[in-house]
Design a protein around this motif. Sequence first.
Motif, PDB file in Angstrom:
ATOM      1  N   CYS A  96       0.849  -1.117  -0.048  1.00 23.82           N
ATOM      2  CA  CYS A  96       0.120   0.049  -0.147  1.00 23.82           C
ATOM      3  C   CYS A  96       0.828   1.332   0.028  1.00 23.82           C
ATOM      4  N   GLU A 129      -2.058   1.541  10.286  1.00 27.68           N
ATOM      5  CA  GLU A 129      -3.181   2.169   9.322  1.00 27.68           C
ATOM      6  C   GLU A 129      -4.093   1.133   8.794  1.00 27.68           C
ATOM      7  N   GLU A 130      -3.670  -0.013   8.532  1.00 29.05           N
ATOM      8  CA  GLU A 130      -4.495  -0.959   7.866  1.00 29.05           C
ATOM      9  C   GLU A 130      -5.517  -1.721   8.619  1.00 29.05           C
ATOM     10  N   HIS A 156      -1.134   9.943   0.294  1.00 28.56           N
ATOM     11  CA  HIS A 156      -1.125   8.319   0.050  1.00 28.56           C
ATOM     12  C   HIS A 156      -0.734   8.250  -1.607  1.00 28.56           C
ATOM     13  N   THR A 177     -14.842   3.616   6.370  1.00 29.21           N
ATOM     14  CA  THR A 177     -15.041   2.113   5.975  1.00 29.21           C
ATOM     15  C   THR A 177     -15.512   1.592   7.191  1.00 29.21           C
ATOM     16  N   CYS A 178     -15.718   0.301   7.135  1.00 28.43           N
ATOM     17  CA  CYS A 178     -16.284  -0.513   8.581  1.00 28.43           C
ATOM     18  C   CYS A 178     -15.991  -1.998   8.036  1.00 28.43           C
ATOM     19  N   GLU A 179     -15.309  -2.631   8.901  1.00 32.88           N
ATOM     20  CA  GLU A 179     -15.084  -4.114   8.860  1.00 32.88           C
ATOM     21  C   GLU A 179     -16.226  -4.798   9.185  1.00 32.88           C
ATOM     22  N   THR A 250     -15.880  -5.719   3.943  1.00 36.86           N
ATOM     23  CA  THR A 250     -15.569  -4.182   4.346  1.00 36.86           C
ATOM     24  C   THR A 250     -16.852  -3.203   3.681  1.00 36.86           C
ATOM     25  N   ARG A 252     -17.829   0.662   2.587  1.00 38.42           N
ATOM     26  CA  ARG A 252     -17.344   1.842   1.975  1.00 38.42           C
ATOM     27  C   ARG A 252     -18.256   3.048   1.730  1.00 38.42           C
ATOM     28  N   TYR A 290     -11.810   4.638  10.999  1.00 36.03           N
ATOM     29  CA  TYR A 290     -11.779   4.817   9.500  1.00 36.03           C
ATOM     30  C   TYR A 290     -12.969   5.671   9.156  1.00 36.03           C
ATOM     31  N   THR A 323     -11.249   4.059  -1.225  1.00 31.07           N
ATOM     32  CA  THR A 323     -10.236   3.612  -0.376  1.00 31.07           C
ATOM     33  C   THR A 323     -10.528   4.092   1.085  1.00 31.07           C
ATOM     34  N   GLY A 324      -9.977   3.542   2.251  1.00 29.04           N
ATOM     35  CA  GLY A 324     -10.320   4.145   3.317  1.00 29.04           C
ATOM     36  C   GLY A 324      -8.886   4.458   4.079  1.00 29.04           C
ATOM     37  N   GLU A 325      -8.872   5.203   5.140  1.00 26.65           N
ATOM     38  CA  GLU A 325      -7.829   5.742   5.782  1.00 26.65           C
ATOM     39  C   GLU A 325      -7.894   6.200   7.238  1.00 26.65           C
ATOM     40  N   LEU A 349      -3.428  -0.557  -5.622  1.00 24.06           N
ATOM     41  CA  LEU A 349      -3.118  -0.297  -4.041  1.00 24.06           C
ATOM     42  C   LEU A 349      -3.584  -1.875  -3.579  1.00 24.06           C
ATOM     43  N   HIS A 350      -2.640  -2.502  -2.875  1.00 20.58           N
ATOM     44  CA  HIS A 350      -2.946  -3.852  -2.272  1.00 20.58           C
ATOM     45  C   HIS A 350      -2.643  -5.074  -3.327  1.00 20.58           C
TER      46      HIS A 350
END
Length: 379
Positions: A96, A129-130, A156, A177-179, A250, A252, A290, A323-325, A349-350
């Motif tokens: 990332c 961060e991840e 980023h 975001t939310c897992e 996740t 978003r 996030y 993307t989240g941060e 990314l990823h």
Amino acid sequence: MTLTTAELTKIYQDLHQIPEIGLKEFETQAYLLKVIATFPQTWLTVKKVATATLVLVSGSAPHKTLGWRTDIDALPVQEQTGLPFVSKHAGMMHACGHDIHMSVALGLLSYFATEQPKNNMLFLFQPAEENASGGKRLYEMGALDDWMPDEIYGLHVNPQLPTGAIGCRQGTLFAGTCEIHAHFSGKSGHAAYPHLANDMVVAGAQFVNQIQTIVSRNVDPIQSGVVTLGQFHAGTIGNVISGSAQIDGTIRALTQVMNQHIQQRVRTIAEGIALSYDCQVDLDLHQGGYYPVENDPTTTAAFIKTMQADPAIEYVETEPAMTGEDFGFLISKIHGTMFWLGVDQPYQLHSEHLAPHVGAIDKGIYAMTTYFKQRDAAI
Ligand SMILES: CC(=O)N[C@@H](CCC[C@H](N)C(=O)O)C(=O)O
């Protein structure tokens, strides 16, 4: 004393080889401290908080504190770049771009360790961060309290922008975001006797399917949202009915209101599946820090003006990204601006193939040194 391009490239390659998962960045922290120790220390104060490193640059006539945040953790990804400086840590990779982020931060810090600013500056090398909202953790444990910045900035990498291009916008830059962690428990059994078991492959599959209706049926089409379920584990062999299924994903959304709306739909669907399949569900919806990254109007106007005015900087107005941060948390507490730094890659990314263009480091340092010098003089 400012780090040279050759030194920064070496630092980037060294950091790329030692990726570590969030909250376990011990080798990375030791490396950062070793590099920081080579800078003039006259107006630096260094503080360690677990795997975080905070460096205060004391200004000559401080009125305010300008903050720069970089993230230092990596991802559980097996690298496939084929680079000569490939990750030495099996199953872990800077996929990332946090190795680029750290290199830019060290370059910036080396500059201000040599050229004393008028105001104070805080450099925050932040873990996790991840995976674990490292910024929120540090803020809530009071690690910033003595040196609380008045403004905070961060970047980023962006594989889709040309090398060194700066992308920014007013308002929301990154989604909140939310897992999702859902565990379904039923009753395992013999494949030949489904009526005596309670099959969690079937219940889990229904959950996956029903989740697909959230964005298509519950999100205002003028707005947006994403629900991705990236992981589904159930069963051990084809002739045993699985009594459990673990599904992770996740959410978003560009606003906190929409994020919470989607969370509520996920909750309702999970409970509905448990009822209709006569099973248990253990659902963990974890947002942590996030939050959407909402750029501050004042600092962002000043930042964009500086970027647009300098012919040596390629500035691009960007769209919000999904993307989240966890910078979203810090920026909800401290006014500031986040932006993209282009690294020109065909991979996202990823990706296990991501190999950011190293030329971005110098350009990122140049853009931020230019901005911080102007901002330092203006406030
Ligand atoms: C820039 C980036 O890729 N950030 C991560 C942030 C992780 C968010 C959290 N762990 C989640 O999965 O919801 C991203 O995946 O966007």
